[in-house]
Design an enzyme around this catalytic site. Structure first.
Site, PDB file in Angstrom:
ATOM      1  N   ILE A 140      -0.623   6.781   5.504  1.00 21.48           N
ATOM      2  CA  ILE A 140      -0.693   8.286   5.182  1.00 21.48           C
ATOM      3  C   ILE A 140      -2.363   8.626   5.694  1.00 21.48           C
ATOM      4  O   ILE A 140      -3.183   8.160   5.478  1.00 21.48           O
ATOM      5  CB  ILE A 140      -1.022   8.680   3.746  1.00 21.48           C
ATOM      6  CG1 ILE A 140       0.522   8.553   3.250  1.00 21.48           C
ATOM      7  CG2 ILE A 140      -1.177  10.235   3.576  1.00 21.48           C
ATOM      8  CD1 ILE A 140       0.875   8.509   1.742  1.00 21.48           C
ATOM      9  N   HIS A 177      -9.193   5.178  10.694  1.00 25.41           N
ATOM     10  CA  HIS A 177      -8.513   4.153  10.119  1.00 25.41           C
ATOM     11  C   HIS A 177      -7.012   4.271  10.381  1.00 25.41           C
ATOM     12  O   HIS A 177      -6.167   3.309  10.930  1.00 25.41           O
ATOM     13  CB  HIS A 177      -8.734   3.870   8.764  1.00 25.41           C
ATOM     14  CG  HIS A 177      -8.177   2.667   8.381  1.00 25.41           C
ATOM     15  ND1 HIS A 177      -7.133   2.458   7.200  1.00 25.41           N
ATOM     16  CD2 HIS A 177      -8.509   1.232   8.590  1.00 25.41           C
ATOM     17  CE1 HIS A 177      -6.754   1.331   7.188  1.00 25.41           C
ATOM     18  NE2 HIS A 177      -7.618   0.351   7.675  1.00 25.41           N
ATOM     19  N   PHE A 217       0.696  -1.133  -0.035  1.00 26.75           N
ATOM     20  CA  PHE A 217      -0.016   0.044   0.060  1.00 26.75           C
ATOM     21  C   PHE A 217       0.958   1.084  -0.118  1.00 26.75           C
ATOM     22  O   PHE A 217       1.926   1.163   0.591  1.00 26.75           O
ATOM     23  CB  PHE A 217      -0.840  -0.248   1.329  1.00 26.75           C
ATOM     24  CG  PHE A 217      -2.137   0.788   0.932  1.00 26.75           C
ATOM     25  CD1 PHE A 217      -3.208   0.454   0.212  1.00 26.75           C
ATOM     26  CD2 PHE A 217      -2.092   2.148   1.486  1.00 26.75           C
ATOM     27  CE1 PHE A 217      -4.581   0.924   0.413  1.00 26.75           C
ATOM     28  CE2 PHE A 217      -3.467   2.895   1.400  1.00 26.75           C
ATOM     29  CZ  PHE A 217      -4.193   2.272   0.883  1.00 26.75           C
ATOM     30  N   SER A 219      -9.335  10.741   6.026  1.00 25.38           N
ATOM     31  CA  SER A 219     -10.407  11.464   6.758  1.00 25.38           C
ATOM     32  C   SER A 219     -11.145  10.567   7.894  1.00 25.38           C
ATOM     33  O   SER A 219     -12.041  11.074   8.567  1.00 25.38           O
ATOM     34  CB  SER A 219     -11.241  11.814   5.683  1.00 25.38           C
ATOM     35  OG  SER A 219     -12.049  10.698   4.977  1.00 25.38           O
ATOM     36  N   ARG A 226      10.268  12.386   3.723  1.00 25.97           N
ATOM     37  CA  ARG A 226      10.760  11.117   4.412  1.00 25.97           C
ATOM     38  C   ARG A 226      11.206   9.877   3.535  1.00 25.97           C
ATOM     39  O   ARG A 226      11.810   9.099   4.182  1.00 25.97           O
ATOM     40  CB  ARG A 226       9.883  10.728   5.611  1.00 25.97           C
ATOM     41  CG  ARG A 226       9.663  11.958   6.514  1.00 25.97           C
ATOM     42  CD  ARG A 226       8.407  11.833   7.319  1.00 25.97           C
ATOM     43  NE  ARG A 226       8.284  12.847   8.385  1.00 25.97           N
ATOM     44  CZ  ARG A 226       8.188  14.166   8.026  1.00 25.97           C
ATOM     45  NH1 ARG A 226       7.703  14.549   6.757  1.00 25.97           N
ATOM     46  NH2 ARG A 226       8.175  14.883   8.975  1.00 25.97           N
TER      47      ARG A 226
END
Length: 156
Positions: free
Chosen positions: A85, A91, A25, A88, A130
């Site tokens: 990341i 999770h 992912f 909204s 990063r």
């Protein structure tokens, strides 16, 4: 003056075997982390033939793969890489927290150094920073920490 014994790990990967666990992912970020970690280990004497990359669906699955790799006894250290990341929904919080806790348990239960190179960021810009941009490459940092801990534990 009081003499104190100090144990420090040398950054020499020669003769060591490492597993890298990478979440797919957000793979456009994760691949940069993997590249940084592999490059670091090779630059510090490691052999590409002694590196195994295990791909898993995402950050939540990383601890299970790391646990299995640690239990195998084949690796001196495990470097875990991924990118979570914030979106909204909550999770992000659950995935990031459980991944970190799971990896800490693996390291302590197996006595194998486990590097936490899973980015937990608020947005894509922070992830890019990063993964080899402004804020360095956290894959490199995770590989360095694992290498140092392998060498420290050899002396304890």
């Amino acid at each position: 003056m009081l003499h104190v014994s100090t144990i420090e790990g040398q950054l020499d990967a020669k003769g060591l075997k490492f597993a890298l666990v990478a979440g797919r992912f957000n793979d456009f970020i994760t691949e940069r982390l993997v590249g940084g970690a592999v490059d670091y280990l090779v630059r510090h004497g490691g052999d590409r033939a002694d590196l195994t990359i295990v791909r898993v669906p995402g950050a939540f699955e990383i601890p299970l793969a790391a646990k299995k790799l640690a239990a195998s006894g084949k690796y001196h250290g495990i470097i875990c890489l991924g990118a979570v990341i914030r979106g909204s929904t909550p999770h992000f919080d659950f995935v990031a927290s459980e991944c970190a806790k799971g990896l800490a348990h693996v390291m302590l239960d197996a006595n194998v150094p486990v590097g936490f190179g899973v980015l937990t960021v608020d947005n894509l810009e922070q992830a890019i920073e990063r993964a080899g941009s402004k804020a360095g490459n956290k894959g490199v940092e995770a590989a360095s920490a694992v290498l140092e801990m392998v060498r420290v534990l050899e002396q304890i």
